[in-house]
Design an enzyme around this catalytic site. Structure first.
Site, PDB file in Angstrom:
ATOM      1  N   GLU A  61       7.951  49.346  51.383  1.00 50.95           N
ATOM      2  CA  GLU A  61       7.399  50.276  52.371  1.00 50.95           C
ATOM      3  C   GLU A  61       6.455  51.243  51.654  1.00 50.95           C
ATOM      4  O   GLU A  61       5.276  51.042  51.628  1.00 50.95           O
ATOM      5  CB  GLU A  61       8.514  51.025  53.110  1.00 50.95           C
ATOM      6  CG  GLU A  61       9.344  50.077  53.971  1.00 50.95           C
ATOM      7  CD  GLU A  61      10.002  50.745  55.160  1.00 50.95           C
ATOM      8  OE1 GLU A  61       9.331  51.436  55.916  1.00 50.95           O
ATOM      9  OE2 GLU A  61      11.226  50.550  55.318  1.00 50.95           O
ATOM     10  N   GLU A 108      18.469  58.062  51.435  1.00 56.14           N
ATOM     11  CA  GLU A 108      18.076  57.793  52.819  1.00 56.14           C
ATOM     12  C   GLU A 108      19.282  57.904  53.758  1.00 56.14           C
ATOM     13  O   GLU A 108      19.181  58.431  54.854  1.00 56.14           O
ATOM     14  CB  GLU A 108      17.496  56.370  52.882  1.00 56.14           C
ATOM     15  CG  GLU A 108      17.077  55.905  54.258  1.00 56.14           C
ATOM     16  CD  GLU A 108      16.442  54.525  54.231  1.00 56.14           C
ATOM     17  OE1 GLU A 108      16.776  53.746  53.310  1.00 56.14           O
ATOM     18  OE2 GLU A 108      15.620  54.233  55.107  1.00 56.14           O
TER      19      GLU A 108
HETATM   20  C1  BGC Z   1      11.473  54.260  56.812  1.00 51.66           C
HETATM   21  C2  BGC Z   1      11.811  55.600  57.360  1.00 51.66           C
HETATM   22  C3  BGC Z   1      11.134  55.735  58.664  1.00 51.66           C
HETATM   23  C4  BGC Z   1      11.763  54.725  59.558  1.00 51.66           C
HETATM   24  C5  BGC Z   1      11.314  54.764  60.963  1.00 51.66           C
HETATM   25  C6  BGC Z   1      12.070  53.258  57.729  1.00 51.66           C
HETATM   26  O1  BGC Z   1      11.968  51.963  57.322  1.00 51.66           O
HETATM   27  O2  BGC Z   1      11.873  54.108  55.492  1.00 51.66           O
HETATM   28  O3  BGC Z   1      12.046  56.602  56.567  1.00 51.66           O
HETATM   29  O4  BGC Z   1      11.027  56.993  59.201  1.00 51.66           O
HETATM   30  O5  BGC Z   1      11.663  53.428  59.034  1.00 51.66           O
HETATM   31  O6  BGC Z   1      12.333  54.625  61.702  1.00 51.66           O
END
Ligand code: BGC
Length: 720
Positions: A344, A604
């Site tokens: 990401e 996270e």
């Molecule tokens: C990201 C997040 C993001 C989210 C959206 C994820 O895959 O890492 O931090 O805000 O997707 O829902």
């Protein structure tokens, strides 16, 4: 900028291999001044006579390329010689790496050319000027970087020498979209010398740098030509202590290096990794031959200056503060990213709207965000849609509350921290457009109903197997609608725009909200309704929140949406003791739980590593997401009590909130108007405060208010 250069690319596409563009030029008179103005489609690294130009790495940085591409200007006067060779290596970078799951976008990416535009501007002592711009007289060759890409890493064969120079082709590259460097430059920062090399239970050799960083490993080795080094990057060890990076998903995050003869030093040049641990997969004469001194980890991030410091008598808490700072550094590599390691590393808007206030305490992020917000504005669609991430790599077509509200929240917070009205003026139209988007995508006027949102992302009250917390999305979206409208009203008044229409809208939203939502069933619903002051009786809602927290055993259950404001609601409505209980809690779920599990950045998930040592999941489990680190803004602003009374801290309010579970706490903030300091400690059966301010300040201690000017002030408050 007067470009007298043309875009060039290799005639023969070089695929994964980074291309080196070259131009020789001679100087026969005394030079007064020499400049290089340059940008690329990809990431470039420029060298003059073999020496790297500037400390800027990963240039030209990441912007919404279709709309804006930064160019850089470097002073090269000092390095000019009689005979010169400029060589510029261009790799895929963010521009051409496959950073989207969408097939169509990926195909388009593959077809993009790697390109360069540059001009050397020479001014001689006698006043003559000469410009050497990229054109078809430049040459190109393959480089020793055989592969380089953002997610997968880099492959370098140091032995590689091109057989010949090839011709370049002039092409019609971007011109209208070229802009001078706007953001902070990205540079190499801390150098971490190897903490240790361990042999894991399954026999692998793993370097532990002791800290998760974003950047790369520099290798120094004495090797024979053709010997190989291969490194894999990871954030954590698994529950039995083996190397682990399944959570990087499809991102290979590898470094492969084939040595030339002798002592050599190399680090990846056109990519970066998020890592603490590095597995040594190959090393000259065997992996057991690798020594700590062969490796240095180099942190790479934007050249932002630290402005805020917090410290306390609580070692675990201090470690957490340190983790928040690292989380910010690691995710402020030119744009604010969700994480720096898996596939990401994107400018997810929901994460940054949660963290922005904390970010602006910790660092001076004004310039950093001005550039990013310009990208937001440039990419916002006519109907007001704001991408889930900026740059909008995935290009989905539905806007989400909280994520899209970054369009109002982010400029507003930057204004609060630095008093920068220009940013409000720049973003005002974009803010209004976002409100227009909401109005056109709702099933009920004056609320945001019946739409798809991320909701309270990763909230602990999610249904089994779901990632969205249990909060009502309509309620959250409608509350954010009110908040964004309120920001538009305040912004308009500051910059002198007529906002009567939005004042009326705001009144209508609040009225409609109170009619529609009369009960609150989750912590986050309470937090948002009270913090955005849309509930009919905010005190009652905050009391309900406090009760809910107690009922589940003094535990938070909030996700990305509720967490940033949770503590504020508690302390704003008389529940500071509960806020401290949450802050100081060490068992799961809590901020300190992750510290007890060895975190060096913020996670996270509240349970990235569970109590039994297993992982939450392989699929979505980053150990370097800054969103929950947002709580540090409460530490600066409430626990230590430093807030801007006027934007940019031209006036300050300091209202500290000590807690008997800590012996002392302090915060220092380097504002645009000088240094503010607030500290409290236990003394003689009470609290002793020391407060320093550079400006007119309202100090609130023990319910009493003191209006003071610049100076240092001491207070003593007896415990009652
Ligand atoms: C990201 C997040 C993001 C989210 C959206 C994820 O895959 O890492 O931090 O805000 O997707 O829902």
């Amino acid at each position: 900028m007067n470009w007298q250069a043309k875009w060039i690319k290799p005639i023969r596409p070089m695929g994964d291999v980074a291309s080196v563009f070259e131009r020789d030029f001679d100087i026969n008179k005394i030079i007064k001044d020499a400049k290089l103005i340059i940008t690329a489609l990809g990431i470039y690294e420029a060298k003059l006579n073999g020496k790297r130009i500037s400390d800027y790495v990963l240039a030209p940085g990441w912007t919404a390329y279709k709309k804006r591409l930064q160019y850089q200007e470097y002073d090269i006067t000092e390095d000019i010689q009689e005979r010169n060779k400029l060589s510029v290596t261009v790799g895929k970078g963010w521009y051409r790496s496959p950073m989207s799951g969408d097939e169509k976008i990926l195909r388009e990416l593959q077809e993009r050319p790697c390109g360069l535009i540059a001009q050397i501007e020479l001014t001689y002592e006698d006043g003559e000027k000469k410009i050497i711009g990229t054109d078809d007289t430049w040459t190109v060759s393959e480089s020793e970087i055989r592969f380089s890409e953002i997610y997968d890493g880099e492959v370098c064969d140091a032995r590689f020498k091109p057989e010949h120079q090839e011709s370049v082709e002039v092409f019609d590259g971007p011109s209208e979209t070229l802009i001078p460097q706007e953001g902070e430059k990205v540079i190499e920062q801390e150098r971490l010398t190897t903490a240790s090399i361990i042999t894991t239970p399954n026999g692998e050799r793993v370097i532990d740098f002791g800290q998760e960083i974003t950047g790369y490993v520099e290798i120094t080795v004495d090797a024979k030509s053709g010997e190989e080094i291969k490194l894999s990057h990871g954030e954590v060890l698994d529950e039995i202590g083996n190397f682990y990076n399944a959570n990087y998903r499809s991102a290979k995050a590898e470094l492969c290096y084939t040595c030339t003869e002798g002592v050599q030093t190399y680090h990846p040049r056109l990519t970066f990794y998020g890592f603490r641990y590095v597995r040594i997969d190959k090393f000259p004469r065997g992996v057991e031959n690798a020594k700590p001194e062969n490796f240095v980890a180099i942190a790479v991030y934007s050249d932002i200056k630290r402005t805020g410091y917090v410290d306390s008598s609580h070692p675990l808490l201090n470690k957490f503060f340190d983790n928040v700072i690292w989380g910010q550094k690691d995710n402020f590599l030119d744009i604010p990213t969700d994480c720096p390691q898996r596939d990401e590393r994107l400018g997810w808007t929901g994460d940054v709207q949660a963290f922005i206030r904390a970010a602006a305490y910790n660092y001076d992020v004004e310039k950093f965000f001005e550039k990013w917000l310009n990208c937001l504005k440039a990419e916002q669609l006519e109907d007001g849609y704001v991408g889930h991430m900026i740059p909008d790599t995935w290009q989905l077509d539905w806007g989400s509350c909280a994520w899209g509200d970054v369009a109002t929240i982010c400029p507003w917070e930057v204004y609060r921290a630095y008093g920068n009205e220009r940013i409000l003026k720049n973003q005002f139209e974009s803010m209004k457009k976002w409100l227009g988007y909401i109005a056109n995508h709702t099933k009920e006027k004056d609320l945001w109903i019946g739409w798809n949102h991320f909701g309270d992302w990763l909230g602990l009250d999610a249904k089994e197997g779901e990632r969205t917390g249990g909060s009502d999305k309509d309620l959250l979206a409608s509350a954010y609608y009110a908040y964004s409208t309120e920001i538009v009203v305040k912004t308009g008044k500051i910059i002198g725009e007529d906002v009567s229409e939005y004042e009326e809208l705001y009144e209508r939203i609040v009225k409609a909200f109170q009619k529609k939502f009369t009960t609150y069933k989750t912590q986050t619903e309470c937090v948002i309704a009270a913090h955005f002051r849309v509930a009919k009786d905010c005190q009652a809602v905050a009391d309900q929140l406090a009760q809910m927290i107690k009922d589940v055993g003094m535990k938070l259950q909030t996700g990305f949406v509720g967490t940033p404001y949770l503590m504020h609601v508690l302390s704003d409505y008389g529940h500071t003791d509960i806020a401290y209980s949450l802050l100081l809690r060490e068992e799961y779920p809590s901020w300190l739980y992750q510290v007890t599990k060895g975190a060096t950045t913020t996670w996270e998930h509240w349970d990235g590593i569970k109590e039994d040592g297993s992982f939450w999941d392989t699929n979505m489990n980053s150990f370097n997401h800054y969103a929950y680190g947002a709580v540090i803004d409460w530490v600066y602003g409430v626990a230590c009590g430093i807030k801007a009374a006027d934007p940019g801290y031209s006036k300050v309010r300091i209202a500290p909130h000590p807690d008997h579970r800590l012996d002392w706490m302090k915060a220092t903030l380097n504002t645009r108007n000088g240094i503010v300091h607030s500290e409290w400690k236990k003394q003689d059966g009470g609290w002793r405060y020391e407060i320093t301010t550079p400006v007119e300040t309202q100090i609130v201690i023990g319910g009493k208010q003191y209006n003071v000017n610049k100076g240092t002030y001491y207070f003593f408050e007896k415990n009652t």
